[in-house]
Design a protein around this motif. Sequence first.
Motif, PDB file in Angstrom:
ATOM      1  N   TYR A  34       0.849  -1.195   0.000  1.00  0.00           N
ATOM      2  CA  TYR A  34       0.000   0.000   0.000  1.00  0.00           C
ATOM      3  C   TYR A  34       0.882   1.241   0.000  1.00  0.00           C
ATOM      4  O   TYR A  34       1.995   1.225   0.536  1.00  0.00           O
ATOM      5  CB  TYR A  34      -0.897   0.014   1.242  1.00  0.00           C
ATOM      6  CG  TYR A  34      -1.897  -1.102   1.241  1.00  0.00           C
ATOM      7  CD1 TYR A  34      -3.184  -0.903   0.767  1.00  0.00           C
ATOM      8  CD2 TYR A  34      -1.551  -2.377   1.678  1.00  0.00           C
ATOM      9  CE1 TYR A  34      -4.102  -1.940   0.729  1.00  0.00           C
ATOM     10  CE2 TYR A  34      -2.462  -3.427   1.647  1.00  0.00           C
ATOM     11  CZ  TYR A  34      -3.731  -3.194   1.168  1.00  0.00           C
ATOM     12  OH  TYR A  34      -4.633  -4.223   1.129  1.00  0.00           O
ATOM     13  N   VAL A  35       0.364   2.311  -0.582  1.00  0.00           N
ATOM     14  CA  VAL A  35       1.058   3.601  -0.579  1.00  0.00           C
ATOM     15  C   VAL A  35       0.076   4.646  -0.049  1.00  0.00           C
ATOM     16  O   VAL A  35      -1.055   4.740  -0.522  1.00  0.00           O
ATOM     17  CB  VAL A  35       1.543   4.002  -1.987  1.00  0.00           C
ATOM     18  CG1 VAL A  35       2.226   5.363  -1.943  1.00  0.00           C
ATOM     19  CG2 VAL A  35       2.475   2.943  -2.558  1.00  0.00           C
ATOM     20  N   VAL A  36       0.529   5.415   0.923  1.00  0.00           N
ATOM     21  CA  VAL A  36      -0.275   6.483   1.507  1.00  0.00           C
ATOM     22  C   VAL A  36       0.512   7.783   1.339  1.00  0.00           C
ATOM     23  O   VAL A  36       1.695   7.840   1.673  1.00  0.00           O
ATOM     24  CB  VAL A  36      -0.555   6.216   2.998  1.00  0.00           C
ATOM     25  CG1 VAL A  36      -1.306   7.378   3.621  1.00  0.00           C
ATOM     26  CG2 VAL A  36      -1.314   4.912   3.183  1.00  0.00           C
ATOM     27  N   THR A  37      -0.149   8.805   0.822  1.00  0.00           N
ATOM     28  CA  THR A  37       0.501  10.106   0.654  1.00  0.00           C
ATOM     29  C   THR A  37      -0.021  11.058   1.717  1.00  0.00           C
ATOM     30  O   THR A  37      -1.228  11.173   1.926  1.00  0.00           O
ATOM     31  CB  THR A  37       0.229  10.679  -0.749  1.00  0.00           C
ATOM     32  OG1 THR A  37       0.673   9.725  -1.721  1.00  0.00           O
ATOM     33  CG2 THR A  37       0.965  11.992  -0.954  1.00  0.00           C
ATOM     34  N   HIS A  38       0.936  11.702   2.386  1.00  0.00           N
ATOM     35  CA  HIS A  38       0.618  12.699   3.409  1.00  0.00           C
ATOM     36  C   HIS A  38       1.211  14.043   2.992  1.00  0.00           C
ATOM     37  O   HIS A  38       2.338  14.108   2.510  1.00  0.00           O
ATOM     38  CB  HIS A  38       1.240  12.316   4.765  1.00  0.00           C
ATOM     39  CG  HIS A  38       0.390  11.425   5.575  1.00  0.00           C
ATOM     40  ND1 HIS A  38       0.778  10.183   5.967  1.00  0.00           N
ATOM     41  CD2 HIS A  38      -0.845  11.598   6.100  1.00  0.00           C
ATOM     42  CE1 HIS A  38      -0.177   9.625   6.693  1.00  0.00           C
ATOM     43  NE2 HIS A  38      -1.170  10.465   6.780  1.00  0.00           N
ATOM     44  N   HIS A  39       0.442  15.086   3.239  1.00  0.00           N
ATOM     45  CA  HIS A  39       0.916  16.460   3.046  1.00  0.00           C
ATOM     46  C   HIS A  39       1.309  16.985   4.425  1.00  0.00           C
ATOM     47  O   HIS A  39       0.482  17.002   5.334  1.00  0.00           O
ATOM     48  CB  HIS A  39      -0.199  17.312   2.429  1.00  0.00           C
ATOM     49  CG  HIS A  39       0.198  18.731   2.230  1.00  0.00           C
ATOM     50  ND1 HIS A  39       1.019  19.128   1.202  1.00  0.00           N
ATOM     51  CD2 HIS A  39      -0.106  19.847   2.939  1.00  0.00           C
ATOM     52  CE1 HIS A  39       1.201  20.431   1.283  1.00  0.00           C
ATOM     53  NE2 HIS A  39       0.528  20.891   2.327  1.00  0.00           N
ATOM     54  N   LEU A  40       2.576  17.379   4.572  1.00  0.00           N
ATOM     55  CA  LEU A  40       3.077  17.895   5.843  1.00  0.00           C
ATOM     56  C   LEU A  40       3.429  19.364   5.714  1.00  0.00           C
ATOM     57  O   LEU A  40       3.989  19.788   4.700  1.00  0.00           O
ATOM     58  CB  LEU A  40       4.332  17.137   6.283  1.00  0.00           C
ATOM     59  CG  LEU A  40       4.160  15.787   6.970  1.00  0.00           C
ATOM     60  CD1 LEU A  40       3.622  14.755   6.007  1.00  0.00           C
ATOM     61  CD2 LEU A  40       5.476  15.319   7.544  1.00  0.00           C
ATOM     62  N   GLU A  41       3.105  20.122   6.759  1.00  0.00           N
ATOM     63  CA  GLU A  41       3.517  21.518   6.871  1.00  0.00           C
ATOM     64  C   GLU A  41       4.029  21.726   8.282  1.00  0.00           C
ATOM     65  O   GLU A  41       3.398  21.276   9.241  1.00  0.00           O
ATOM     66  CB  GLU A  41       2.344  22.464   6.604  1.00  0.00           C
ATOM     67  CG  GLU A  41       1.834  22.405   5.181  1.00  0.00           C
ATOM     68  CD  GLU A  41       0.770  23.456   4.877  1.00  0.00           C
ATOM     69  OE1 GLU A  41       0.668  24.449   5.632  1.00  0.00           O
ATOM     70  OE2 GLU A  41       0.046  23.267   3.884  1.00  0.00           O
ATOM     71  N   GLY A  42       5.210  22.395   8.396  1.00  0.00           N
ATOM     72  CA  GLY A  42       5.748  22.602   9.731  1.00  0.00           C
ATOM     73  C   GLY A  42       7.048  23.373   9.732  1.00  0.00           C
ATOM     74  O   GLY A  42       7.399  24.047   8.760  1.00  0.00           O
ATOM     75  N   ASP A  43       7.805  23.223  10.825  1.00  0.00           N
ATOM     76  CA  ASP A  43       9.036  23.982  11.010  1.00  0.00           C
ATOM     77  C   ASP A  43      10.286  23.199  10.593  1.00  0.00           C
ATOM     78  O   ASP A  43      11.393  23.525  11.000  1.00  0.00           O
ATOM     79  CB  ASP A  43       9.155  24.471  12.457  1.00  0.00           C
ATOM     80  CG  ASP A  43       9.184  23.348  13.482  1.00  0.00           C
ATOM     81  OD1 ASP A  43       9.168  22.158  13.100  1.00  0.00           O
ATOM     82  OD2 ASP A  43       9.232  23.667  14.688  1.00  0.00           O
ATOM     83  N   PHE A  44      10.120  22.197   9.752  1.00  0.00           N
ATOM     84  CA  PHE A  44      11.262  21.445   9.215  1.00  0.00           C
ATOM     85  C   PHE A  44      11.804  22.186   7.989  1.00  0.00           C
ATOM     86  O   PHE A  44      11.127  23.054   7.432  1.00  0.00           O
ATOM     87  CB  PHE A  44      10.833  20.010   8.860  1.00  0.00           C
ATOM     88  CG  PHE A  44       9.613  19.930   7.983  1.00  0.00           C
ATOM     89  CD1 PHE A  44       9.714  19.994   6.602  1.00  0.00           C
ATOM     90  CD2 PHE A  44       8.347  19.794   8.546  1.00  0.00           C
ATOM     91  CE1 PHE A  44       8.588  19.936   5.796  1.00  0.00           C
ATOM     92  CE2 PHE A  44       7.214  19.726   7.745  1.00  0.00           C
ATOM     93  CZ  PHE A  44       7.338  19.795   6.368  1.00  0.00           C
ATOM     94  N   PRO A  45      13.029  21.871   7.552  1.00  0.00           N
ATOM     95  CA  PRO A  45      13.594  22.550   6.372  1.00  0.00           C
ATOM     96  C   PRO A  45      12.652  22.440   5.165  1.00  0.00           C
ATOM     97  O   PRO A  45      12.189  21.360   4.823  1.00  0.00           O
ATOM     98  CB  PRO A  45      14.901  21.800   6.119  1.00  0.00           C
ATOM     99  CG  PRO A  45      15.275  21.257   7.468  1.00  0.00           C
ATOM    100  CD  PRO A  45      13.964  20.917   8.131  1.00  0.00           C
ATOM    101  N   GLY A  46      12.345  23.569   4.562  1.00  0.00           N
ATOM    102  CA  GLY A  46      11.433  23.597   3.418  1.00  0.00           C
ATOM    103  C   GLY A  46      10.005  23.905   3.816  1.00  0.00           C
ATOM    104  O   GLY A  46       9.255  24.478   3.046  1.00  0.00           O
ATOM    105  N   GLY A  47       9.599  23.475   5.008  1.00  0.00           N
ATOM    106  CA  GLY A  47       8.296  23.820   5.561  1.00  0.00           C
ATOM    107  C   GLY A  47       7.090  23.085   5.017  1.00  0.00           C
ATOM    108  O   GLY A  47       6.074  23.002   5.690  1.00  0.00           O
ATOM    109  N   VAL A  48       7.166  22.564   3.782  1.00  0.00           N
ATOM    110  CA  VAL A  48       6.037  21.870   3.167  1.00  0.00           C
ATOM    111  C   VAL A  48       6.579  20.706   2.344  1.00  0.00           C
ATOM    112  O   VAL A  48       7.571  20.864   1.628  1.00  0.00           O
ATOM    113  CB  VAL A  48       5.238  22.816   2.225  1.00  0.00           C
ATOM    114  CG1 VAL A  48       4.118  22.074   1.523  1.00  0.00           C
ATOM    115  CG2 VAL A  48       4.692  24.002   2.988  1.00  0.00           C
ATOM    116  N   VAL A  49       5.922  19.540   2.460  1.00  0.00           N
ATOM    117  CA  VAL A  49       6.343  18.384   1.657  1.00  0.00           C
ATOM    118  C   VAL A  49       5.184  17.393   1.553  1.00  0.00           C
ATOM    119  O   VAL A  49       4.355  17.302   2.459  1.00  0.00           O
ATOM    120  CB  VAL A  49       7.591  17.702   2.262  1.00  0.00           C
ATOM    121  CG1 VAL A  49       7.274  17.023   3.588  1.00  0.00           C
ATOM    122  CG2 VAL A  49       8.210  16.723   1.280  1.00  0.00           C
TER     123      VAL A  49
END
Length: 116
Positions: A81-96
Motif C-alpha cells: 500500500y502507498v499512503v501520501t501525506h501532506h506535511l507543513e511545519g518547522d522542518f527545512p522547506g516547511g512543506v512536503v
Amino acid sequence: MTAQSITPADLPGTVTRYLRAHVARDTATAIGAFTPDATVTDDGRTYEGRTAIEQWLDQAASEYTYTTELTAAERADAGHYVVTHHLEGDFPGGVVDLRYRFALRDGLIERLDIAP
C-alpha cells in the motif's frame, strides 16, 4: 504492479493503526504495528528491527512540529500500500508531500519506505 486508488477506510487496520499512532506521537502503539524484523527507510536512513524503529519514532516525534493530512491511498496488491501525506511545519522547506510505502507480512508492517 499497478496501484489502484482506494479510500483511507479501505487501508488495512495495521496501516491505519500505525498512521494514527504516528500522528498522535504514540510510539508504543506505532511500534506494535511492525514485525520484529521490520525495516523503515526515512530521509535516506534505514532502521532495522523494532528497537531501532522505536528510537526513530521517538526522534521523529521530538525533532519538528508539523501538521499532516492524508491526501491519497493506493493498493498495489494485498500486501503493498502507498499512503501520501501532506506535511507543513518547522522542518527545512516547511512543506512536503511524503509517500509512505508499506509492505505487509502476517498482518504487520514488514517494510516502510518514506520519501517524497
